[in-house]
Design a protein around this motif. Structure first.
Motif, PDB file in Angstrom:
ATOM      1  N   MET A  71       0.847  -1.193   0.000  1.00  0.00           N
ATOM      2  CA  MET A  71       0.000   0.000   0.000  1.00  0.00           C
ATOM      3  C   MET A  71       0.886   1.248   0.000  1.00  0.00           C
ATOM      4  O   MET A  71       1.870   1.318   0.715  1.00  0.00           O
ATOM      5  N   ALA A  72       0.545   2.197  -0.827  1.00  0.00           N
ATOM      6  CA  ALA A  72       1.337   3.420  -0.924  1.00  0.00           C
ATOM      7  C   ALA A  72       1.303   4.171   0.406  1.00  0.00           C
ATOM      8  O   ALA A  72       0.361   4.061   1.186  1.00  0.00           O
ATOM      9  N   SER A  73       2.348   4.946   0.654  1.00  0.00           N
ATOM     10  CA  SER A  73       2.435   5.687   1.914  1.00  0.00           C
ATOM     11  C   SER A  73       1.899   7.106   1.765  1.00  0.00           C
ATOM     12  O   SER A  73       2.156   7.966   2.580  1.00  0.00           O
ATOM     13  N   THR A  74       1.164   7.341   0.688  1.00  0.00           N
ATOM     14  CA  THR A  74       0.560   8.651   0.466  1.00  0.00           C
ATOM     15  C   THR A  74      -0.955   8.542   0.609  1.00  0.00           C
ATOM     16  O   THR A  74      -1.504   7.454   0.713  1.00  0.00           O
ATOM     17  N   THR A  75      -1.610   9.688   0.595  1.00  0.00           N
ATOM     18  CA  THR A  75      -3.059   9.706   0.706  1.00  0.00           C
ATOM     19  C   THR A  75      -3.613  10.708  -0.302  1.00  0.00           C
ATOM     20  O   THR A  75      -2.995  11.742  -0.569  1.00  0.00           O
ATOM     21  N   ASP A  76      -4.772  10.394  -0.866  1.00  0.00           N
ATOM     22  CA  ASP A  76      -5.414  11.236  -1.874  1.00  0.00           C
ATOM     23  C   ASP A  76      -6.858  11.457  -1.449  1.00  0.00           C
ATOM     24  O   ASP A  76      -7.638  10.500  -1.351  1.00  0.00           O
ATOM     25  N   THR A  77      -7.223  12.719  -1.207  1.00  0.00           N
ATOM     26  CA  THR A  77      -8.578  13.010  -0.718  1.00  0.00           C
ATOM     27  C   THR A  77      -9.658  12.609  -1.719  1.00  0.00           C
ATOM     28  O   THR A  77     -10.824  12.474  -1.343  1.00  0.00           O
ATOM     29  N   GLN A  78      -9.288  12.390  -2.981  1.00  0.00           N
ATOM     30  CA  GLN A  78     -10.284  11.928  -3.954  1.00  0.00           C
ATOM     31  C   GLN A  78     -10.768  10.514  -3.638  1.00  0.00           C
ATOM     32  O   GLN A  78     -11.800  10.076  -4.159  1.00  0.00           O
ATOM     33  N   ASN A  79     -10.017   9.803  -2.804  1.00  0.00           N
ATOM     34  CA  ASN A  79     -10.423   8.460  -2.394  1.00  0.00           C
ATOM     35  C   ASN A  79     -11.251   8.458  -1.114  1.00  0.00           C
ATOM     36  O   ASN A  79     -11.722   7.409  -0.690  1.00  0.00           O
ATOM     37  N   TYR A  80     -11.410   9.627  -0.481  1.00  0.00           N
ATOM     38  CA  TYR A  80     -12.109   9.692   0.797  1.00  0.00           C
ATOM     39  C   TYR A  80     -13.619   9.537   0.593  1.00  0.00           C
ATOM     40  O   TYR A  80     -14.164   9.866  -0.475  1.00  0.00           O
ATOM     41  N   LYS A  81     -14.289   9.048   1.628  1.00  0.00           N
ATOM     42  CA  LYS A  81     -15.740   8.889   1.587  1.00  0.00           C
ATOM     43  C   LYS A  81     -16.341   9.372   2.906  1.00  0.00           C
ATOM     44  O   LYS A  81     -15.782   9.122   3.978  1.00  0.00           O
ATOM     45  N   PHE A  82     -17.469  10.071   2.801  1.00  0.00           N
ATOM     46  CA  PHE A  82     -18.229  10.444   4.006  1.00  0.00           C
ATOM     47  C   PHE A  82     -19.026   9.202   4.383  1.00  0.00           C
ATOM     48  O   PHE A  82     -20.126   8.972   3.910  1.00  0.00           O
ATOM     49  N   ASN A  83     -18.431   8.410   5.265  1.00  0.00           N
ATOM     50  CA  ASN A  83     -18.906   7.060   5.510  1.00  0.00           C
ATOM     51  C   ASN A  83     -20.181   6.986   6.343  1.00  0.00           C
ATOM     52  O   ASN A  83     -21.145   6.321   5.962  1.00  0.00           O
ATOM     53  N   HIS A  84     -20.181   7.642   7.514  1.00  0.00           N
ATOM     54  CA  HIS A  84     -21.373   7.518   8.358  1.00  0.00           C
ATOM     55  C   HIS A  84     -21.538   8.691   9.309  1.00  0.00           C
ATOM     56  O   HIS A  84     -20.630   9.505   9.485  1.00  0.00           O
ATOM     57  N   SER A  85     -22.731   8.730   9.903  1.00  0.00           N
ATOM     58  CA  SER A  85     -23.059   9.676  10.966  1.00  0.00           C
ATOM     59  C   SER A  85     -23.536   8.863  12.157  1.00  0.00           C
ATOM     60  O   SER A  85     -24.376   7.978  12.011  1.00  0.00           O
TER      61      SER A  85
END
Length: 321
Positions: free
Chosen positions: A1-15
């Protein structure tokens, strides 16, 4: 797994909301067409978590792993509350404890959907026929939390149709009130990577609504295009002038009296995402290294609302819990 992060992969998962009796709450949300996607039990800590969402073939993230979805509702049940006659949640809409406002489902036929809910014996905060706004309603869940109901089509197009298809429903958004719109917009866009999808300005009533989310494959809506066909949006409600009052604050739902707990964003790389947040000087409620649970973190938004950060298992192939 890459050691970077991309906000395009983020999800508003739950409340997350706390509930008194999980049987009654699960029954209500299942009546709205949701199903329990996952249940996590923590008997040593005396609480259980129920993750509910839309899971039909027509659902936007139906069939996905629980952390690879948007628009879930997490019910937190602390053992014993169902037998405590004095236990009552704070629904976020009563003074002086306002903050969280509501969750919202969008439906194919708002008249038929509301009639079905009413015939089942559930109560309403606002029926379609109440007040001036005849195109939205608010049902009440068993704890008195408000659930907004909006139509995916103009109300004029559905008034002659008597049926509603639960498989087309969406958990559209979660609303929280914010003190300073610009500070909150900056946080959710620059830190969490959401996009501003729609703004509703209501100058006569002195408030604005801002709808944010992760655009995904749908992209950002064109001007005038609605967002009722989406899931997992965040609605910020800003009442004019609150930002100028130093003494003003909203209730975060985690101080007494408790109710709403947090929203949650799932990320592609949990450690890299938290390192990025650290570089942006966020306020932390819980770093990954704090406490016993090393697989969740919590950052604080400008109003002190908790935002949980979890790993999307699709990127690791490993179970979070």
């Amino acid at each position: 797994m890459a050691s970077t992060t991309d906000t395009q992969n983020y999800k508003f998962n739950h409340s997350m909301i706390r509930v008194k009796d999980p049987k009654e709450s699960v029954k209500f949300y299942e009546f709205l067409g949701m199903k329990v996607i996952k249940k996590l039990e923590f008997p040593e800590a005396k609480f259980d978590l129920y993750f509910l969402g839309y899971d039909s073939p027509k659902a936007l993230s139906g069939g996905n792993n629980v952390w690879d979805r948007e628009g879930l509702i997490e019910l937190t049940h602390n053992y014993g509350t169902e037998n405590d006659p004095n236990y009552k949640v704070n629904n976020g809409n009563a003074e002086p404890h306002r903050g969280f406002g509501h969750t919202c489902i969008s439906v194919d036929n708002i008249q038929a959907a509301c009639q079905r809910i009413e015939e089942a014996g559930y109560k309403f905060q606002k029926k379609l026929t109440d007040g001036r706004m005849r195109h939205i309603a608010f049902a009440l869940d068993p704890d008195g939390y408000w659930v907004e109901i909006v139509g995916q089509k103009p109300i004029e197009e559905t008034e002659s149709v008597k049926e509603t298809d639960l498989e087309t429903y969406r958990m559209n958004h979660t609303m929280i009130r914010v003190k300073d719109a610009q500070k909150s917009l900056k946080f959710y866009q620059d830190v969490l990577g959401m996009s501003l999808l729609r703004t509703s300005e209501n100058e006569k009533a002195a408030f604005n609504l801002y709808f944010l989310g992760y655009p995904g494959t749908k992209g950002v809506p064109a001007p005038g295009q609605g967002t009722a066909d989406r899931e997992g949006l965040l609605e910020l409600t800003w009442n004019y002038g609150t930002e100028k009052d130093e003494a003003f604050s909203y209730h975060d739902g985690n101080k007494e009296p408790q109710g709403f707990g947090h929203i949650c964003v799932s990320v592609d790389n949990l450690e890299a995402a938290c390192s990025r947040f650290e570089s942006l000087s966020v306020n932390w409620k819980k770093r990954l290294t704090d406490g016993r649970m090393k697989n969740v973190a919590f950052v604080l938004d400008p109003d002190g609302y908790w935002v949980e950060i979890v790993q999307n298992e699709r990127f690791t192939g490993q179970d979070n819990f």
